[in-house]
Design an enzyme around this catalytic site. Structure first.
Site, PDB file in Angstrom:
ATOM      1  N   ASP A 119       0.852  -1.197   0.000  1.00 56.25           N
ATOM      2  CA  ASP A 119       0.000   0.000   0.000  1.00 56.25           C
ATOM      3  C   ASP A 119       0.887   1.246   0.000  1.00 56.25           C
ATOM      4  OD1 ASP A 119      -2.262  -1.544   0.038  1.00 56.25           O
ATOM      5  OD2 ASP A 119      -2.540  -1.442   2.199  1.00 56.25           O
ATOM      6  N   LYS A 123      -0.409  10.007   1.216  1.00 59.93           N
ATOM      7  CA  LYS A 123      -0.386  11.276   1.965  1.00 59.93           C
ATOM      8  C   LYS A 123       0.923  11.373   2.756  1.00 59.93           C
ATOM      9  CE  LYS A 123      -5.300  11.987   2.354  1.00 59.93           C
ATOM     10  NZ  LYS A 123      -6.483  11.517   3.030  1.00 59.93           N
ATOM     11  N   THR A 192       2.090 -11.114  -9.304  1.00 64.62           N
ATOM     12  CA  THR A 192       1.060 -10.952  -8.270  1.00 64.62           C
ATOM     13  C   THR A 192      -0.245 -10.533  -8.962  1.00 64.62           C
ATOM     14  OG1 THR A 192       1.247  -8.581  -7.815  1.00 64.62           O
ATOM     15  CG2 THR A 192       2.924 -10.000  -6.833  1.00 64.62           C
ATOM     16  N   GLU A 193      -1.336 -10.497  -8.190  1.00 64.98           N
ATOM     17  CA  GLU A 193      -2.621 -10.047  -8.752  1.00 64.98           C
ATOM     18  C   GLU A 193      -2.502  -8.605  -9.262  1.00 64.98           C
ATOM     19  OE1 GLU A 193      -2.220 -12.216  -5.824  1.00 64.98           O
ATOM     20  OE2 GLU A 193      -3.648 -11.013  -4.679  1.00 64.98           O
TER      21      GLU A 193
HETATM   22  C1  LIG Z   1      -2.128  -3.381  -2.727  1.00 69.44           C
HETATM   23  S1  LIG Z   1      -2.384  -4.957  -2.035  1.00 69.44           S
HETATM   24  C2  LIG Z   1      -1.223  -5.989  -2.922  1.00 69.44           C
HETATM   25  C3  LIG Z   1      -1.528  -7.449  -2.779  1.00 69.44           C
HETATM   26  C4  LIG Z   1      -0.511  -8.392  -3.458  1.00 69.44           C
HETATM   27  N1  LIG Z   1       0.788  -8.328  -2.804  1.00 69.44           N
HETATM   28  C5  LIG Z   1      -0.368  -8.071  -4.913  1.00 69.44           C
HETATM   29  O1  LIG Z   1       0.699  -7.598  -5.313  1.00 69.44           O
HETATM   30  O2  LIG Z   1      -1.301  -8.320  -5.665  1.00 69.44           O
HETATM   31  C6  LIG Z   1      -1.591  -4.763  -0.467  1.00 69.44           C
HETATM   32  C7  LIG Z   1      -1.987  -5.838   0.532  1.00 69.44           C
HETATM   33  O3  LIG Z   1      -1.177  -5.699   1.696  1.00 69.44           O
HETATM   34  C8  LIG Z   1      -1.987  -5.842   2.844  1.00 69.44           C
HETATM   35  N2  LIG Z   1      -1.322  -5.088   3.923  1.00 69.44           N
HETATM   36  C9  LIG Z   1      -1.210  -3.741   4.005  1.00 69.44           C
HETATM   37  N3  LIG Z   1      -0.550  -3.387   5.113  1.00 69.44           N
HETATM   38  C10 LIG Z   1      -0.212  -4.543   5.742  1.00 69.44           C
HETATM   39  C11 LIG Z   1       0.463  -4.839   6.957  1.00 69.44           C
HETATM   40  N4  LIG Z   1       0.927  -3.847   7.745  1.00 69.44           N
HETATM   41  N5  LIG Z   1       0.633  -6.119   7.316  1.00 69.44           N
HETATM   42  C12 LIG Z   1       0.144  -7.117   6.527  1.00 69.44           C
HETATM   43  N6  LIG Z   1      -0.523  -6.907   5.367  1.00 69.44           N
HETATM   44  C13 LIG Z   1      -0.698  -5.634   4.983  1.00 69.44           C
HETATM   45  C14 LIG Z   1      -3.325  -5.273   2.434  1.00 69.44           C
HETATM   46  O4  LIG Z   1      -4.393  -5.748   3.236  1.00 69.44           O
HETATM   47  C15 LIG Z   1      -3.437  -5.730   0.982  1.00 69.44           C
HETATM   48  O5  LIG Z   1      -4.066  -6.985   0.871  1.00 69.44           O
END
Ligand SMILES: C[S@@+](CC[C@H](N)C(=O)[O-])C[C@H]1O[C@@H](n2cnc3c(N)ncnc32)[C@H](O)[C@@H]1O
Length: 213
Positions: A119, A123, A192-193
């Site tokens: 993520d 901001k 990845t997705e």
């Molecule tokens: C933008 S998605 C990307 C998912 C996957 N890695 C991909 O590339 O398709 C980011 C994922 O990281 C998870 N995530 C975000 N912050 C996290 C944290 N502090 N610990 C574990 N998972 C986290 C979110 O819930 C989300 O499913």
């Protein structure tokens, strides 16, 4: 990543507990992951989402152990379900937040860390939440074996640029770098997705590999 609330997941994920996913009790495996997975090396993906990457890697590398960490329980169901469907014994999912990594892993227990499409927290005031912020790098350094590697992919250029500065200021050695991974010579065996979705839209994928010294 946001999902529409699916009430059936609560019961479905319970069925996968221990065999494929840990819900709040991953600490019981601290220091035991190699033994539990029956493998000499352990790779961990933080923020594994629906798990195409971590499950795909586990399938491709049966000689290695894998753990995917996903903070949203409703999402963590999907990689655990994929692992069950493929009867994979070398991958487990932790439904939990990366801020708790030290509760689940012993210092030096992890060989390789993957961050994929983390993520971006765009901001400015949220920069400490980015998984490549130095406080997280401190955790990773402690949990990786000496000389352990971190591989990072993202299509988000501002996050990538921020991360490279953090890596350099932390003293990591960057041993691979591309601003267009899919047109580079670097191996990229499993997408990845998010990678599949955003590269199909024409976004370039940034990649780097860094070594903790
Ligand atoms: C933008 S998605 C990307 C998912 C996957 N890695 C991909 O590339 O398709 C980011 C994922 O990281 C998870 N995530 C975000 N912050 C996290 C944290 N502090 N610990 C574990 N998972 C986290 C979110 O819930 C989300 O499913």
């Amino acid at each position: 990543m946001r999902l529409r609330h699916k009430p059936w997941i609560k019961a479905a994920i319970e069925e996968l507990k221990d065999d494929y996913v840990y819900l709040g009790d991953a600490a019981k495996n601290k220091g035991q992951w190699h033994q539990l997975l029956g493998k000499e090396t352990l790779a961990v993906e933080i923020g594994c989402g629906k798990g195409n990457f971590i499950v795909g890697m586990a399938q491709l590398h049966p000689e290695q152990g894998f753990v995917g960490v996903e903070t949203q329980e409703e999402i963590a169901y999907y990689p655990a379900h994929k692992a069950q469907e493929q009867e994979l014994k070398n991958v487990k999912i932790i439904a939990g937040d990366a801020t708790d990594l030290e509760e689940w892993f012993e210092p030096g227990e992890i060989d390789m860390l993957y961050l994929n499409f983390s993520d971006p927290w765009p901001k400015a005031r949220h920069y400490k939440r980015r998984l490549t912020y130095r406080d997280f790098l401190h955790k990773y350094k402690q949990l990786l074996k000496p000389g352990g590697h971190l591989r990072f992919k993202t299509d988000n250029r501002p996050l990538f640029d921020f991360s490279l500065v953090e890596f350099q200021e932390f003293g990591l050695e960057i041993i691979a770098l591309s601003y267009d991974l899919h047109h580079s010579d670097y191996d990229n065996p499993v997408q990845t997705e998010y990678e599949a979705k955003f590269s199909a839209l024409g976004n370039k994928i940034n990649f780097c590999e860094a070594v903790f010294k």
